[in-house]
Design a protein around this motif. Structure first.
Motif, PDB file in Angstrom:
ATOM      1  N   LEU A  21     -10.653  10.951  -0.855  1.00 58.51           N
ATOM      2  CA  LEU A  21     -10.376   9.624  -0.295  1.00 58.51           C
ATOM      3  C   LEU A  21     -10.923   9.488   1.124  1.00 58.51           C
ATOM      4  CD1 LEU A  21      -6.658   9.334  -1.497  1.00 58.51           C
ATOM      5  CD2 LEU A  21      -8.650   8.205  -2.502  1.00 58.51           C
TER       6      LEU A  21
ATOM      7  N   ASP B  36     -13.644   8.407   2.331  1.00 57.86           N
ATOM      8  CA  ASP B  36     -14.389   7.190   2.657  1.00 57.86           C
ATOM      9  C   ASP B  36     -13.540   5.924   2.594  1.00 57.86           C
ATOM     10  OD1 ASP B  36     -16.709   8.686   3.021  1.00 57.86           O
ATOM     11  OD2 ASP B  36     -17.288   8.507   0.906  1.00 57.86           O
ATOM     12  N   GLU B  37     -12.287   6.060   2.288  1.00 59.44           N
ATOM     13  CA  GLU B  37     -11.413   4.895   2.179  1.00 59.44           C
ATOM     14  C   GLU B  37     -10.940   4.434   3.561  1.00 59.44           C
ATOM     15  OE1 GLU B  37     -10.555   3.304  -0.559  1.00 59.44           O
ATOM     16  OE2 GLU B  37     -11.246   4.693  -2.115  1.00 59.44           O
ATOM     17  N   ALA B  38     -10.614   3.128   3.644  1.00 57.43           N
ATOM     18  CA  ALA B  38      -9.850   2.637   4.786  1.00 57.43           C
ATOM     19  C   ALA B  38      -8.376   2.953   4.530  1.00 57.43           C
ATOM     20  CB  ALA B  38     -10.042   1.132   4.952  1.00 57.43           C
ATOM     21  N   TRP B  39      -7.624   3.181   5.611  1.00 57.38           N
ATOM     22  CA  TRP B  39      -6.256   3.647   5.453  1.00 57.38           C
ATOM     23  C   TRP B  39      -5.257   2.725   6.152  1.00 57.38           C
ATOM     24  CZ3 TRP B  39      -4.827   7.834   2.518  1.00 57.38           C
ATOM     25  CH2 TRP B  39      -5.865   8.674   2.080  1.00 57.38           C
TER      26      TRP B  39
ATOM     27  N   GLY C 141      -5.954  -4.778  -1.146  1.00 62.61           N
ATOM     28  CA  GLY C 141      -7.251  -4.137  -1.049  1.00 62.61           C
ATOM     29  C   GLY C 141      -7.682  -3.803   0.352  1.00 62.61           C
TER      30      GLY C 141
ATOM     31  N   VAL D 175      -1.882  -2.509   0.585  1.00 65.16           N
ATOM     32  CA  VAL D 175      -2.623  -1.699  -0.389  1.00 65.16           C
ATOM     33  C   VAL D 175      -3.036  -2.564  -1.574  1.00 65.16           C
ATOM     34  CG1 VAL D 175      -2.432   0.190  -2.052  1.00 65.16           C
ATOM     35  CG2 VAL D 175      -1.573   0.497   0.280  1.00 65.16           C
TER      36      VAL D 175
ATOM     37  N   LEU E  95      -2.273   3.625  -4.266  1.00 64.56           N
ATOM     38  CA  LEU E  95      -3.541   2.956  -4.537  1.00 64.56           C
ATOM     39  C   LEU E  95      -3.311   1.639  -5.271  1.00 64.56           C
ATOM     40  CD1 LEU E  95      -5.274   6.055  -6.210  1.00 64.56           C
ATOM     41  CD2 LEU E  95      -5.348   5.483  -3.767  1.00 64.56           C
TER      42      LEU E  95
ATOM     43  N   GLY F 274      -6.675  -1.253   2.127  1.00 64.23           N
ATOM     44  CA  GLY F 274      -6.851   0.185   2.265  1.00 64.23           C
ATOM     45  C   GLY F 274      -5.899   0.917   1.336  1.00 64.23           C
ATOM     46  N   VAL F 275      -5.917   2.229   1.408  1.00 69.20           N
ATOM     47  CA  VAL F 275      -4.979   3.052   0.651  1.00 69.20           C
ATOM     48  C   VAL F 275      -4.021   3.693   1.653  1.00 69.20           C
ATOM     49  CG1 VAL F 275      -6.622   3.472  -1.210  1.00 69.20           C
ATOM     50  CG2 VAL F 275      -6.498   5.071   0.733  1.00 69.20           C
TER      51      VAL F 275
ATOM     52  N   HIS G  56      -7.781   0.606  -8.714  1.00 65.76           N
ATOM     53  CA  HIS G  56      -8.611   1.547  -7.955  1.00 65.76           C
ATOM     54  C   HIS G  56      -9.274   2.536  -8.928  1.00 65.76           C
ATOM     55  CE1 HIS G  56      -9.665   4.813  -5.156  1.00 65.76           C
ATOM     56  NE2 HIS G  56      -9.564   3.906  -4.185  1.00 65.76           N
TER      57      HIS G  56
END
Length: 314
Positions: A192, A194-197, A238, A235, A175, A240-241, A179
């Motif tokens: 996680l 709802d995160e973009a990856w 920003g 990452v 992250l 995604g994670v 974050h």
């Protein structure tokens, strides 16, 4: 086929000029020298000497053999010395194929260990991901392969290969340092959702998607890259994670990101593979032992890895 003993006797006969002088120099009887010369002539299919009174002369075939015998014997001596050196672990070449994070950690530490304990062993490094790396082993392109498999994978059970388990490498969430979950000690994967990856290699991505499905969501994959540095930079930017093996963070960690253990815990198992017959080659067995020793030098508190205890290779 020419054998070394009669060739050595022939060389001494040519050098000294007689059977008796050759016998004295080599510690044999004259009849033994004569018998070996007759055997050598039968092997080549033509006389090598002619006699004129007490004097011996080489035939044309004998002159040809005499011109080559010194280089033949020198080559045999060199070969015997080199084979003996390999047998006694004084020297040897080992071709190791590994995936990038293993090359930078396990292999690097193993080479350091070998340099200190067996400096005659030369390690040549190839890089490839499984299953390609295992195919290179089958094809004779390397002597040892380091490969990984994820929980539940069965295709790594390779017939005809010896598998030496090395370590369990824990997968962690990566992250940006700012974050909202960066201060958590451990993160639930479903948190996680709802995160973009940012996804990694195809093999890693498959396991990641399956883990997300088990956690009840389908990940939105914004980027895919096999480059660990690029993944960490994305990452931090920003984008995604990501989920990354702890072994990567043992040698490469962007200063503006954090890594946190995940629940449920997922590991990839790292093993060394070689052909079963290769384990009897001293240099190969010693290199396998060096890889096991190298894993023990990694710091689990920092990497999230656990070395596996395995019996000695022999």
């Amino acid at each position: 086929m020419l054998e070394s003993r009669p060739l050595r006797m022939f060389h001494e006969v040519v050098r000294t000029g007689s059977y008796s002088a050759a016998a004295e120099a080599l510690g044999y009887t004259q009849p033994a020298i004569s018998q070996q010369m007759r055997t050598l002539e039968r092997t080549v299919g033509t006389p090598l000497f002619t006699r004129s009174g007490r004097h011996m002369q080489l035939t044309e075939a004998g002159e040809v053999l005499a011109r080559h015998v010194q280089s033949i014997l020198s080559g045999l001596d060199a070969a015997e010395q080199q084979v003996a050196a390999i047998k006694n672990l004084a020297t040897g070449r080992i071709r190791v194929c590994a995936f990038p994070s293993a090359s930078a950690t396990i292999v690097a530490a193993a080479v350091t260990h070998l340099k200190a304990t067996r400096p005659g062993i030369r390690v040549q490094l190839l890089e490839a991901e499984p299953p390609e790396s295992l195919q290179l082993l089958h094809d004779g392109k390397c002597d040892i392969t380091l490969a990984f498999s994820y929980d539940g994978m069965s295709e790594m059970e390779e017939s005809g290969l010896s598998q030496i388990p090395l370590m369990d490498d824990e997968m962690v969430a990566v992250l940006p340092i700012h974050h909202p979950m960066s201060r958590r000690r451990r993160i639930e994967l479903r948190e996680l959702a709802d995160e973009a990856w940012i996804a990694g290699c195809p093999r890693c991505r498959t396991t990641f998607v399956q883990s997300c499905a088990a956690a009840g969501f389908e990940p939105e994959i914004a980027f895919s890259t096999d480059d660990n540095l690029a993944m960490q930079s994305l990452v931090v930017a920003g984008v995604g994670v990501a989920v990354m093996p702890s072994l990567v963070l043992a040698f490469l960690r962007h200063p503006k990101l954090v890594a946190r253990p995940l629940r449920p815990v997922t590991h990839r198992s790292v093993s060394a593979y070689t052909l079963k017959d290769f384990t009897q080659i001293p240099a190969t067995a010693t290199t396998l032992e060096a890889l096991q020793t190298a894993v023990g030098t990694l710091r689990p508190a920092e990497t999230g890895t656990r070395a596996k205890t395995t019996p000695e290779i022999g």
